[in-house]
Design an enzyme around this catalytic site. Structure first.
Site, short mmCIF file in Angstrom:
data_model
loop_
_atom_site.label_atom_id
_atom_site.label_comp_id
_atom_site.label_asym_id
_atom_site.label_seq_id
_atom_site.Cartn_x
_atom_site.Cartn_y
_atom_site.Cartn_z
N ASP A 143 -9.52 5.92 -2.08
CA ASP A 143 -8.40 6.48 -2.84
C ASP A 143 -8.98 7.21 -4.05
OD1 ASP A 143 -9.17 4.51 -4.60
OD2 ASP A 143 -7.16 3.73 -4.93
N CYS A 180 -13.41 2.30 -14.92
CA CYS A 180 -13.90 3.68 -14.75
C CYS A 180 -12.67 4.59 -14.55
CB CYS A 180 -14.84 3.75 -13.56
SG CYS A 180 -15.75 5.30 -13.47
N CYS A 222 -18.47 -1.74 -18.35
CA CYS A 222 -18.77 -1.55 -16.93
C CYS A 222 -19.87 -2.52 -16.48
CB CYS A 222 -19.22 -0.12 -16.68
SG CYS A 222 -19.50 0.21 -14.93
N TYR A 262 -5.75 6.87 4.42
CA TYR A 262 -6.00 5.85 3.41
C TYR A 262 -5.32 4.53 3.80
CZ TYR A 262 -5.37 2.81 -0.45
OH TYR A 262 -5.34 1.66 -1.19
N GLU A 275 0.83 -1.22 0.00
CA GLU A 275 0.00 0.00 0.00
C GLU A 275 0.86 1.26 0.00
OE1 GLU A 275 -3.03 0.40 -0.60
OE2 GLU A 275 -3.70 -1.68 -0.53
N CYS A 332 -25.77 4.07 -13.86
CA CYS A 332 -24.71 5.00 -13.48
C CYS A 332 -25.27 6.41 -13.59
CB CYS A 332 -23.52 4.83 -14.40
SG CYS A 332 -22.26 6.12 -14.18
N CYS A 334 -17.33 2.58 -20.40
CA CYS A 334 -18.68 2.29 -19.88
C CYS A 334 -19.28 1.05 -20.55
CB CYS A 334 -19.59 3.50 -20.07
SG CYS A 334 -18.92 4.97 -19.24
#
Ligand code: SF4
Length: 289
Positions: A136, A189, A199, A118, A35, A204, A196
């Protein structure tokens, strides 16, 4: 609008990348290291270095026993090297105050060096499977578009609460949902070209609203010719040297602007990434004594 958890979780099961820090054998310490590295560096550059670090420093005490200079050298060209020094400090605190174990509690995680809002939640969620919102830039973008029908604005104190409200109530599903939201933002995204057509979300709000443009257009930070690039060049010289070097070696590493070079050198000293020996040589942190 909400996000269909069932659909998103099914998509994640089928499409998630097989990243080594997501495998069951990755410990909380390994996940914490990933991370920190991933905060400002892409997956492809992080993965080989992360593998080296897991083999070399499998537990925090192993890293704590190494010097700052060793950690800075091993950081290589991941960029923003202060992260490496903070991680080294974090390893020392984990080894001495937490029994060599990464804590599970978000507040305790937040008290560790180099661990921000985070990272603390990412570790609690991805390493310990807790139901905590992990926000994030990818998650902020997906939530802004799919739920609120707009491009993301500046980070706000509402982000955590808004994301938490979307989490499924079941703890294991919530942890997976957080990982899935992030993956959707990373793979589909995306900031510039959301795909899209690929997706999985059936509805949306951003598409329904006619894909409104962002209110704030972000400038892409250039790297070439910046103080950051100058710092990187100077640090490269010290990383590649086996010990302290003379000033002239640094001068030759960045000749385009002496004022900028002096600024870069000062900032590296102030950040504690390098140090000056008594006889005026320069060295990586911890190597100047
Ligand atoms: S439909 Fe497009 S904009 Fe909406 S969440 Fe999916 S990829 Fe993003």
């Amino acid at each position: 609008m909400s996000i269909d958890a069932e659909v998103l979780l099914d998509w994640f099961t089928e499409q998630a990348r097989d990243l080594p820090w997501r495998r069951p054998e990755a410990t909380a310490w390994h996940i914490l290291m990933s991370e920190i590295m991933l905060q400002q560096t892409p997956v492809a550059r992080v993965e080989p270095i992360w593998r080296e670090w897991v083999a070399r420093w499998p537990v925090p005490s192993a890293m704590a026993a190494s010097s700052q200079a060793e950690v800075l050298r091993a950081w290589g060209k991941l960029g923003y090297p202060r992260r490496a020094l903070r991680l080294h400090e974090c390893a020392r605190v984990l080894a001495t105050e937490h029994g060599d174990v990464v804590p599970t509690d978000v507040d305790v995680l937040l008290s560790l060096p180099g661990i921000g809002a985070y990272t603390a939640r990412a570790v609690a969620c991805f390493a310990y499977g807790q139901r905590v919102p992990v926000v994030d830039t990818n998650v902020r973008r997906v939530v802004a578009r799919a739920v609120h029908g707009r491009e993301p604005g500046n980070p706000s104190s509402r982000d955590l609460a808004e994301t938490e409200a979307l989490l499924p109530t079941s703890v294991p599903r919530a942890a997976k949902f957080s990982a899935a939201l992030m993956e959707l933002g990373a793979l589909v995204c995306t900031a510039r070209n959301p795909d899209c057509a690929r997706c999985p979300l059936p509805r949306c709000a951003w598409v329904d609203a006619g894909r409104p443009a962002a209110e704030v257009v972000r400038k892409v930070q250039k790297y070439e010719g910046t103080d950051r690039q100058a710092r990187g060049r100077l640090l490269d010289v010290l990383r590649e040297a086996s010990g302290p070097v003379e000033r002239v070696r640094l001068d030759l590493a960045w000749t385009r602007d002496p004022g900028q070079r002096a600024r870069a050198l000062d900032s590296l000293l102030v950040d504690g990434l390098i140090e000056q020996t008594e006889d005026g040589l320069f060295a990586l942190a911890g190597e100047g004594a």
